[in-house]
Design a protein around this motif. Structure first.
Motif, PDB file in Angstrom:
ATOM      1  N   PHE A   1      33.220 -32.334  60.181  1.00  0.00           N
ATOM      2  CA  PHE A   1      33.029 -33.674  60.891  1.00  0.00           C
ATOM      3  C   PHE A   1      34.351 -33.829  61.780  1.00  0.00           C
ATOM      4  O   PHE A   1      35.457 -33.567  61.321  1.00  0.00           O
ATOM      5  CB  PHE A   1      32.460 -34.501  60.280  1.00  0.00           C
ATOM      6  N   VAL A   2      34.172 -34.378  63.085  1.00  0.00           N
ATOM      7  CA  VAL A   2      35.390 -35.032  63.715  1.00  0.00           C
ATOM      8  C   VAL A   2      34.999 -36.177  64.450  1.00  0.00           C
ATOM      9  O   VAL A   2      33.956 -36.156  65.157  1.00  0.00           O
ATOM     10  CB  VAL A   2      35.960 -33.707  64.773  1.00  0.00           C
ATOM     11  N   VAL A   3      35.726 -37.194  64.704  1.00  0.00           N
ATOM     12  CA  VAL A   3      35.455 -38.365  65.280  1.00  0.00           C
ATOM     13  C   VAL A   3      36.195 -38.247  66.591  1.00  0.00           C
ATOM     14  O   VAL A   3      37.305 -37.979  66.897  1.00  0.00           O
ATOM     15  CB  VAL A   3      36.348 -39.705  64.430  1.00  0.00           C
ATOM     16  N   VAL A   4      34.946 -38.535  67.553  1.00  0.00           N
ATOM     17  CA  VAL A   4      35.396 -38.309  68.787  1.00  0.00           C
ATOM     18  C   VAL A   4      35.579 -39.727  69.866  1.00  0.00           C
ATOM     19  O   VAL A   4      36.122 -39.826  70.909  1.00  0.00           O
ATOM     20  CB  VAL A   4      34.182 -37.838  69.644  1.00  0.00           C
ATOM     21  N   GLY A   5      35.338 -40.972  69.005  1.00  0.00           N
ATOM     22  CA  GLY A   5      35.640 -42.188  69.415  1.00  0.00           C
ATOM     23  C   GLY A   5      35.122 -43.120  68.447  1.00  0.00           C
ATOM     24  O   GLY A   5      34.413 -43.062  67.851  1.00  0.00           O
ATOM     25  N   SER A   6      35.523 -44.441  68.842  1.00  0.00           N
ATOM     26  CA  SER A   6      35.077 -45.775  68.308  1.00  0.00           C
ATOM     27  C   SER A   6      34.980 -46.781  69.174  1.00  0.00           C
ATOM     28  O   SER A   6      35.649 -47.023  70.301  1.00  0.00           O
ATOM     29  CB  SER A   6      36.122 -46.154  67.232  1.00  0.00           C
ATOM     30  N   ALA A   7      33.699 -47.403  68.991  1.00  0.00           N
ATOM     31  CA  ALA A   7      33.461 -48.435  70.045  1.00  0.00           C
ATOM     32  C   ALA A   7      33.202 -49.728  69.144  1.00  0.00           C
ATOM     33  O   ALA A   7      32.507 -49.541  67.996  1.00  0.00           O
ATOM     34  CB  ALA A   7      31.919 -48.350  70.866  1.00  0.00           C
ATOM     35  N   HIS A   8      33.393 -50.931  69.527  1.00  0.00           N
ATOM     36  CA  HIS A   8      33.839 -52.169  68.912  1.00  0.00           C
ATOM     37  C   HIS A   8      32.618 -53.158  69.493  1.00  0.00           C
ATOM     38  O   HIS A   8      32.117 -54.136  68.823  1.00  0.00           O
ATOM     39  CB  HIS A   8      34.948 -52.857  68.864  1.00  0.00           C
ATOM     40  N   THR A   9      31.861 -52.905  70.644  1.00  0.00           N
ATOM     41  CA  THR A   9      30.749 -53.726  71.239  1.00  0.00           C
ATOM     42  C   THR A   9      29.772 -52.840  71.737  1.00  0.00           C
ATOM     43  O   THR A   9      30.012 -51.557  71.909  1.00  0.00           O
ATOM     44  CB  THR A   9      31.569 -54.456  72.528  1.00  0.00           C
TER      45      THR A   9
END
Length: 230
Positions: A30-38
């Motif tokens: 698994f790899v994180v491609v981004g984070s969104a907070h809204t």
């Protein structure tokens, strides 16, 4: 094995989002491609990245996570969703269930629960990435936990023992009431004889299987493996 699964984290609390990221870093594949907070940020990420998997919180500052689901399904229909939330209202759970959410994790969560969910998802994704027809047990495993899954989940797999390969070995072994040799299991599961033997011997060492030397009428005795009976 399929390529690394790209994950988008949608979580308004940056501290929790960072925990999710660090958890993912510990899980192979698994790899994180981004984070969104809204919700607005999430839409931009979904539109641009079309990730394989989204970890979605329900309570976002500008909208409910459930409101994002139609957008995700329209813009990136191949994206799967796991809810990680404190929301336990029947209405929310019902929307998640009917919307095809593949897992629902209530906060506060533990790493073990997080890892269990992602590994189960990876296994299902691998199954669906295959071609041709699926066997009945593979189809059932997409929706229902099997006895073989329960055996595999109870085993702490060390380095060199892949959980998905272990699941395949256990599936074949549990169907062999009269036992099976490493060579025959290798042919049935697409593994080399040495690899099949390594996984079988690991199951024996964990008391999840037994092994006996069976003497035939001619030739050398063969080591045959049996599923552990309750």
């Amino acid at each position: 094995m399929i390529e690394s699964i790209e994950v988008l984290i949608i979580e308004d609390d940056t501290r929790i989002a960072d925990i999710h990221r660090r958890f993912i870093d510990k899980i192979e594949g698994f790899v994180v491609v981004g984070s969104a907070h809204t919700g607005a940020e999430a839409k931009d990420w979904v539109y641009a990245m079309k990730p394989d998997l989204i970890l979605l919180d329900v309570y976002l500052p500008d909208m409910m996570g459930t409101e994002l689901m139609p957008f995700i399904q329209a813009e990136s229909p191949e994206t799967d969703i796991i809810f990680i939330t404190a929301a336990a209202e029947v209405s929310v759970v019902k929307q998640a269930f009917r919307g095809g959410v593949i897992d629902y994790i209530l906060k506060p969560l533990t790493f073990d629960r997080f890892q269990e969910s992602l590994l189960a998802y990876r296994e299902k994704r691998t199954t669906l990435a295959s071609t041709g027809n699926l066997q009945e047990e593979s189809i059932q495993m997409l929706w229902h936990p099997s006895k073989s899954s329960q055996i595999t989940d109870s085993i702490m797999t060390p380095k060199g023992i892949d959980p998905i390969t272990m699941e395949k070995v256990v599936q074949h072994l549990t169907k062999q009431s009269h036992g099976i040799t490493a060579e025959k299991l290798g042919v049935a599961s697409g593994l080399s004889r040495s690899t099949a033997r390594r996984y079988l011997e690991f199951l024996v060492s964990e008391s999840q299987a037994t092994a006996e030397l069976i003497y035939g009428t001619i030739g050398r005795p063969e080591r045959r493996y049996f599923p552990k009976t309750p």
